[in-house]
Design an enzyme around this catalytic site. Structure first.
Site, short mmCIF file in Angstrom:
data_model
loop_
_atom_site.label_atom_id
_atom_site.label_comp_id
_atom_site.label_asym_id
_atom_site.label_seq_id
_atom_site.Cartn_x
_atom_site.Cartn_y
_atom_site.Cartn_z
N THR A 462 1.04 -1.35 -0.01
CA THR A 462 -0.05 -0.02 -0.13
C THR A 462 0.80 1.39 0.11
O THR A 462 2.13 1.18 0.41
CB THR A 462 -1.01 -0.06 1.24
OG1 THR A 462 -1.55 -1.35 1.43
CG2 THR A 462 -1.87 0.91 1.05
N GLU A 482 -3.08 -4.59 -1.81
CA GLU A 482 -3.30 -5.50 -0.48
C GLU A 482 -1.85 -5.97 -0.09
O GLU A 482 -0.99 -5.05 0.11
CB GLU A 482 -4.14 -6.66 -0.93
CG GLU A 482 -4.19 -7.82 0.14
CD GLU A 482 -4.09 -7.24 1.66
OE1 GLU A 482 -4.36 -6.29 2.09
OE2 GLU A 482 -4.10 -8.39 2.48
N GLU A 510 -6.68 -8.51 -3.09
CA GLU A 510 -7.65 -7.84 -2.18
C GLU A 510 -8.66 -8.84 -1.53
O GLU A 510 -9.25 -8.26 -0.46
CB GLU A 510 -8.12 -6.46 -2.91
CG GLU A 510 -8.20 -5.27 -2.17
CD GLU A 510 -7.17 -4.71 -1.73
OE1 GLU A 510 -6.72 -4.71 -0.49
OE2 GLU A 510 -6.27 -4.38 -2.54
N SER A 540 -11.96 -2.64 4.34
CA SER A 540 -10.57 -2.07 4.00
C SER A 540 -10.20 -1.32 5.29
O SER A 540 -11.13 -0.93 6.30
CB SER A 540 -10.58 -0.96 2.85
OG SER A 540 -9.38 -0.45 3.06
N SER A 541 -9.12 -1.15 5.63
CA SER A 541 -8.46 -0.28 6.76
C SER A 541 -8.11 0.98 6.30
O SER A 541 -7.63 1.94 6.96
CB SER A 541 -7.34 -1.03 7.66
OG SER A 541 -7.83 -2.29 8.00
N1 GLU Z 1 -5.72 -4.15 1.67
C1 GLU Z 1 -5.40 -3.47 2.88
C2 GLU Z 1 -6.77 -2.67 3.32
O1 GLU Z 1 -7.47 -2.10 2.26
C3 GLU Z 1 -4.33 -2.33 2.77
C4 GLU Z 1 -3.04 -3.27 2.80
C5 GLU Z 1 -1.94 -2.52 3.69
O2 GLU Z 1 -1.80 -1.57 3.82
O3 GLU Z 1 -1.23 -3.47 4.24
O4 GLU Z 1 -6.99 -2.45 4.49
#
Ligand code: GLU
Length: 661
Positions: A462, A482, A510, A540-541
């Site tokens: 990311t 991801e 993802e 997501s985060s």
């Molecule tokens: N796919 C993760 C999300 O959407 C982010 C991945 C990451 O920052 O390591 O939360």
């Protein structure tokens, strides 16, 4: 004028905390029509202006985790582009120079604040076809919204599609329908000033002519994931020893990606999403064939077949980005806007802030202040309580009834936060609450719940960057495929002549952000909110965020990578700015603390003050060490319009301000 401290210094009873939260801590989801939980205020709160950070600029600032990406954005601003143009140029350039983190094989959240002072490109007030049309997200100055390019599950996806699959995050079944290309075309068409073909020039040049591998590129290129396929191994581990990437400074080219980007520049997003061989548009074929990747591996100690994805041309053609409102609330008088579902970022961040606001986090005379055991203790507790709710109630609100109002309701959060007692650790671990009674819209009968997903660390995954332009328009953009290198497989296919055609970009994984097995809501017995459903976006985060003054002036755009730690990185920086009164650069540099579940497992960065770490240990927390996040931010001083940037040395954070010095 000093900041108004909104809360008393300690409160430990449920009743008092609930009262405080009700009366003094206001937060609302942007969709909230009524404001019944907002306190009545006679006059706008006054807050400290945020201090300048580094040199001041006036014609725009970009803050990016990679120097080439920053340069791409700065050039767009210099060519008359606005923050949206610059952001799209950066996102494409990063696909070339930070391919492990994000790119056209993935998606993200582009938070935009249009300042209303010009430079809006083609945007017209009568734009429709989104929920922004109803004017719900317009503030007193400009408006803030998100272009959601999060990947979607294919139509044939099922909740149990990962069950029994070895290394699911490295199989084609993990690939979601990518969103970046459609979303960036929308961004430019609606809000940009430049054409896609102009904005793609830096990325095409970087891919075609090559760039000197940065130290970070060299360091993170060759890992287990990037060696998932022979093609990616050849690109990312060129020395053939399975551990070393290209030596820093060597020329890295990606001719297949240059060709792919040229196709997009020439024909637009349709050339990515539709297989049109007569036009030379074969990218869709590369995605559909690429995501059939399946590799046997060990499952429960037994060699088991891998599993390809079910994505079709129809899935690709059907992809649409979404324009969304933001999740917002107030903290210490400032307005915080952050990413709404399908991200858990905004809701979790605002829950934590609301729980922490009753503590005098910035006051060292009361045992708080940056890096004190007391501050670390209440931060960790707020994270544990909020992440307990996150595990159950958050997911793609287009598919499941996320109780967005209830989760941020003052009474609800007050009750939840009342469990936080300085000098103590919640034991046993906090359980999720039930925010549904606090939903002003009433209960949903089809409520479905979910459990926690695996958490990834900051690693190589990311990327976040922030931009402000000369007109004061801002972008806060988190973009991802991801895991590091996604599934470790390039889009591509075997041609009729038997030769391999690569499109030069990595496919995301993802869909492993979904629950990887069907789950049950412990409250209702229904399926989990974050279980796989066709066309749904995985939770997501990612937390692109902005801070505004009480009267609606944008002050800061910021965000971070780091899986679930993203939310905590944004929290750490917010407290550093608004409680500890650090400059933007200091706030980014300061060591971070993170808990991403209801457990007592705290991660701190190596430089975190030892006294706080010992204090946490004494309370029974388990402490781990890791780098956390990579925050890129821009700041505007609304009194004089001066612009500043700050970037994170944890990666190759680079700020370019204009005019150049
Ligand atoms: N796919 C993760 C999300 O959407 C982010 C991945 C990451 O920052 O390591 O939360």
């Amino acid at each position: 004028m000093p900041p108004r401290v909104l809360a008393p210094h300690s409160a430990s009873t449920v009743a008092l905390a609930a009262l405080l939260a009700c009366g003094l801590i206001a937060a609302s989801h942007a969709d909230e029509g009524d404001r019944r939980h907002e306190p009545a205020r006679a006059a706008p709160l006054k807050v400290d202006p945020l201090p300048p950070s580094g040199p001041a600029f006036s014609k725009g600032v970009v803050s990016v985790a990679n120097p080439y990406g920053a340069e791409a954005g700065a050039r767009m601003l210099e060519q008359g582009g606005n923050a949206i143009d610059a952001a799209v140029a950066i996102a494409y350039a990063l696909n070339v120079v930070e391919p492990q983190s994000a790119g056209i094989g993935g998606g993200g959240f582009m938070m935009i604040h249009l300042a209303g002072r010009g430079g809006h490109g083609r945007w017209h007030h009568d734009d429709d076809d989104d929920d922004d049309k109803r004017g719900k997200h317009r503030g007193p100055r400009g408006r803030t919204f998100v272009i959601d390019t999060r990947e979607k599950a294919p139509a044939a996806a099922t909740p149990d599609m990962f069950v029994g699959v070895p290394n699911a995050s490295l199989q084609g079944v993990a690939v979601g329908v990518p969103g970046m290309v459609r979303g960036s075309e929308l961004a430019l068409r609606r809000f940009g000033r430049l054409d896609l073909s102009d904005v793609l020039v830096p990325a095409i040049t970087l891919a075609d002519d090559g760039f000197a591998a940065t130290p970070r590129y060299a360091l993170v290129s060759c890992n287990a994931r990037s060696q998932n396929s022979p093609e990616s191994t050849a690109v990312f581990c060129p020395n053939g020893n399975g551990t070393l990437g290209p030596v820093a400074g060597t020329l890295v080219q990606n001719k297949p990606l240059a060709e792919t980007l040229r196709l997009i520049a020439r024909h637009g997003a349709d050339c990515f999403y539709r297989y049109q061989p007569a036009k030379g548009c074969d990218i869709a074929k590369g995605i559909v064939e690429g995501q059939k990747f399946a590799k046997p591996g060990l499952f429960n100690g037994v060699v088991t077949p891998g599993k390809g994805g079910s994505m079709t041309y129809d899935d690709l053609a059907a992809y649409r980005p979404a324009l969304r409102g933001v999740t917002q609330g107030s903290y210490r008088g400032y307005t915080i806007k952050a990413m709404s579902p399908p991200s858990s970022g905004g809701l979790t961040l605002l829950q934590m802030l609301k729980m922490l606001e009753r503590f005098p986090i910035g006051d060292a005379t009361q045992g708080y202040g940056f890096g004190s055991a007391k501050t670390a203790n209440v931060m960790a507790e707020a994270m544990r309580v909020a992440f307990a709710d996150r595990s159950i109630w958050m997911g793609d609100a287009d598919f499941v009834p996320v109780p967005q109002r209830g989760l941020l309701d003052g009474t609800y959060v007050g009750l939840r936060g009342a469990a936080i007692v300085p000098g103590a650790r919640i034991d046993p671990n906090p359980l999720p609450g039930d925010p549904r009674p606090y939903e002003t819209a009433g209960l949903q009968s089809s409520t479905r719940l979910a459990v926690a997903e695996p958490v990834t660390g900051p690693g190589e995954t990311t990327t976040h960057f922030s931009v402000v332009d000369r007109w004061g328009n801002m972008v806060s953009f988190t973009n991802t495929i991801e895991s590091s290198h996604g599934i470790g497989v390039f889009a591509g296919y075997t041609r009729d002549d038997g030769m391999r055609k690569s499109h030069g970009f990595l496919l995301n994984n993802e869909l492993t952000d979904f629950n990887t097995a069907p789950t049950m809501n412990p409250f209702t017995g229904g399926p989990g909110y974050n279980d796989v459903q066709p066309a749904k976006r995985p939770r997501s985060s990612m937390t692109p965020a902005m801070i505004f003054s009480p009267d609606g002036e944008p002050l800061i755009a910021y965000g971070s990578p780091g899986g679930a730690t993203i939310i905590n990185s944004v929290l750490n920086v917010t407290l550093n700015l608004l409680d500890h009164k650090m400059t933007l650069q200091e706030a980014i540099n300061a060591p971070r603390l993170s808990v991403t579940s209801a457990t007592s497992n705290v991660t701190v960065e190596a430089a975190y003050p030892p006294a706080a770490v010992e204090g946490l240990r004494a309370l029974g927390y388990t402490i781990g060490n890791a780098d956390i996040g990579s925050v890129q931010a821009v700041l505007v001083d609304p009194r004089n319009g001066k612009q500043y940037g700050a970037a994170d040395a944890r990666r190759e954070g680079t700020v370019i301000g204009l005019p150049r010095r």
